[in-house]
Write an enzyme that holds these catalytic residues in place. Structure first.
Site, PDB file in Angstrom:
ATOM      1  N   ASP A   1       0.804  -1.221   0.000  1.00 52.89           N
ATOM      2  CA  ASP A   1       0.000   0.000   0.000  1.00 52.89           C
ATOM      3  C   ASP A   1       0.841   1.278   0.000  1.00 52.89           C
ATOM      4  O   ASP A   1       0.315   2.370   0.215  1.00 52.89           O
ATOM      5  CB  ASP A   1      -0.954   0.021   1.199  1.00 52.89           C
ATOM      6  CG  ASP A   1      -0.241  -0.162   2.530  1.00 52.89           C
ATOM      7  OD1 ASP A   1       1.013  -0.175   2.547  1.00 52.89           O
ATOM      8  OD2 ASP A   1      -0.924  -0.305   3.553  1.00 52.89           O
TER       9      ASP A   1
ATOM     10  N   MET B   1       0.325   6.459   1.127  1.00 58.75           N
ATOM     11  CA  MET B   1      -0.260   5.192   1.540  1.00 58.75           C
ATOM     12  C   MET B   1      -1.702   5.118   1.058  1.00 58.75           C
ATOM     13  O   MET B   1      -2.448   6.101   1.165  1.00 58.75           O
ATOM     14  CB  MET B   1      -0.212   5.034   3.060  1.00 58.75           C
ATOM     15  CG  MET B   1      -0.939   3.790   3.572  1.00 58.75           C
ATOM     16  SD  MET B   1      -0.866   3.609   5.371  1.00 58.75           S
ATOM     17  CE  MET B   1       0.798   2.981   5.561  1.00 58.75           C
TER      18      MET B   1
ATOM     19  N   ARG C   1      -7.663  -1.955   8.851  1.00 52.39           N
ATOM     20  CA  ARG C   1      -6.729  -3.031   9.174  1.00 52.39           C
ATOM     21  C   ARG C   1      -7.316  -4.365   8.742  1.00 52.39           C
ATOM     22  O   ARG C   1      -8.505  -4.631   8.907  1.00 52.39           O
ATOM     23  CB  ARG C   1      -6.410  -3.045  10.662  1.00 52.39           C
ATOM     24  CG  ARG C   1      -5.443  -4.160  11.068  1.00 52.39           C
ATOM     25  CD  ARG C   1      -4.943  -3.983  12.479  1.00 52.39           C
ATOM     26  NE  ARG C   1      -4.094  -2.796  12.545  1.00 52.39           N
ATOM     27  CZ  ARG C   1      -3.939  -2.072  13.647  1.00 52.39           C
ATOM     28  NH1 ARG C   1      -4.596  -2.391  14.751  1.00 52.39           N
ATOM     29  NH2 ARG C   1      -3.146  -1.026  13.647  1.00 52.39           N
TER      30      ARG C   1
END
Length: 356
Positions: free
Chosen positions: A207, A297, A302
């Protein structure tokens, strides 16, 4: 009266004989000269600038050398292809700051069409020069296909402009066990070396995209931290020991610290463990400037099965005691599947079960 006549006749014969002898001598000399000239003629280069060609394997070295009084132009048939030189450092193809956006989706088909020079497995090497380093790009991976498309879309053109001899390896963790980033990186190192003589290894999260192609994805005299200033941290280094995101190590540096730890299951801790390993072996972290080391990013939640590792702080505190037995020398895994695409080599592996 007869005596004078006899003397005259005798002298006349002698003169005639002398003339005949002179004529024969001149004729022989002339004939010898002509024959000698004809004999030497083939050894002279009749075409100015061309080297005498000989097929006699026993000819002396002197015969094969061009004469010094003729032009030193060699015909094409004796030319040898010019050897490639090393690529310049830095690459003259770099453009500097880049505009990185994730608003419009990209497809793998589009990325393939934009990178026709890639070979199977995500391999590339420059054609006009010899790359300074052979680099394996290792990406730990699981269920992040959309992020991977952006990474491939931006990174392949960057890496080609950097004139690297590189290959991209996606190390995909099989199953639903807790994610283990560091162990996947160890697997990537081991599997890449089975295919090619890589000298440098870049370990990158899927990422993170560099915002400047002068941030070369290669190895340096010290381990290199490449993702210096992320937008996630306000383009600042979160702390001096930070070694996460994107980093590079030479084969020698990697083996010196016994690779990465295999026992960090879940999020966090492995980067600090790696920093401790480097420090214990007397190495320091090299970094580009904050401006060149900028990266973006791709925002995301998560991943499931990647919760914070509750044991990470205890493990970090004992790195120096465990690093010699926990690393590349204790790595165990099972390859489930290998996929070769124009853009990458994807290796799906079973890492085993996380300890309970």
């Amino acid at each position: 009266m007869r005596e004078p006549t006899g003397n005259f006749t005798f002298l006349h014969r002698i003169c005639t004989l002398v003339v005949l002898l002179c004529f024969v001598h001149i004729s022989v000399t002339l004939l010898y000269y002509v024959k000698s000239w004809d004999f030497k003629q083939p050894s002279i280069q009749t075409q100015p600038g061309q080297r005498k060609l000989t097929f006699n394997r026993e000819s002396s070295e002197e015969e094969s050398k061009p004469t010094t009084n003729l032009p030193h132009i060699i015909p094409n048939i004796t030319d040898t292809p010019e050897e490639l030189q090393q690529c310049p450092d830095p690459s003259p193809l770099l453009v500097g700051p880049l505009r990185i956006e994730f608003s419009a989706p990209v497809s793998l088909e589009h990325v393939r069409s934009e990178n026709p020079a890639l070979q199977e497995g995500g391999r590339f090497k420059p054609k006009d020069c010899i790359a300074l380093q052979k680099v394996a790009i290792i990406i730990p991976f699981r269920k992040r296909d959309e992020h991977l498309k952006f990474w491939l879309y931006y990174l392949h053109p960057i890496l080609q402009r950097q004139q690297l001899d590189y290959g991209v390896y996606i190390i995909n963790q099989d199953g639903d066990e807790t994610f283990n980033r560091a162990k996947l990186l160890n697997v990537g190192y081991a599997e890449a070396l089975k295919e090619y003589g890589y000298e440098c290894f870049v370990f990158s999260d899927v990422d993170l995209i560099p915002m400047d192609d002068r941030n070369t994805y290669k190895c340096f005299s010290q381990p290199r931290h490449l993702s210096v200033s992320m937008d996630k941290f306000g383009f600042r280094l979160p702390y001096n020991q930070y070694f996460g995101g994107v980093s590079s190590m030479s084969k020698e540096q990697f083996l010196k610290i016994n690779g990465f730890p295999n026992n960090y299951w879940g999020w966090g801790g492995e980067d600090d463990d790696i920093f401790n390993r480097l420090s214990s072996k007397g190495m320091s972290i090299s970094r580009p400037s904050g401006a060149i080391g900028k990266c973006r990013m791709i925002r995301h939640d998560r991943d499931k099965q990647n919760d914070p590792n509750p044991q990470r702080f205890d493990r970090i505190a004992h790195t120096r005691e465990t690093m010699h037995k926990d690393g590349i020398n204790s790595l165990s895994y099972k390859v489930v599947k290998v996929e070769k695409d124009q853009l990458f080599t994807k290796i799906t592996v079973d890492l085993g079960e996380a300890p309970k």
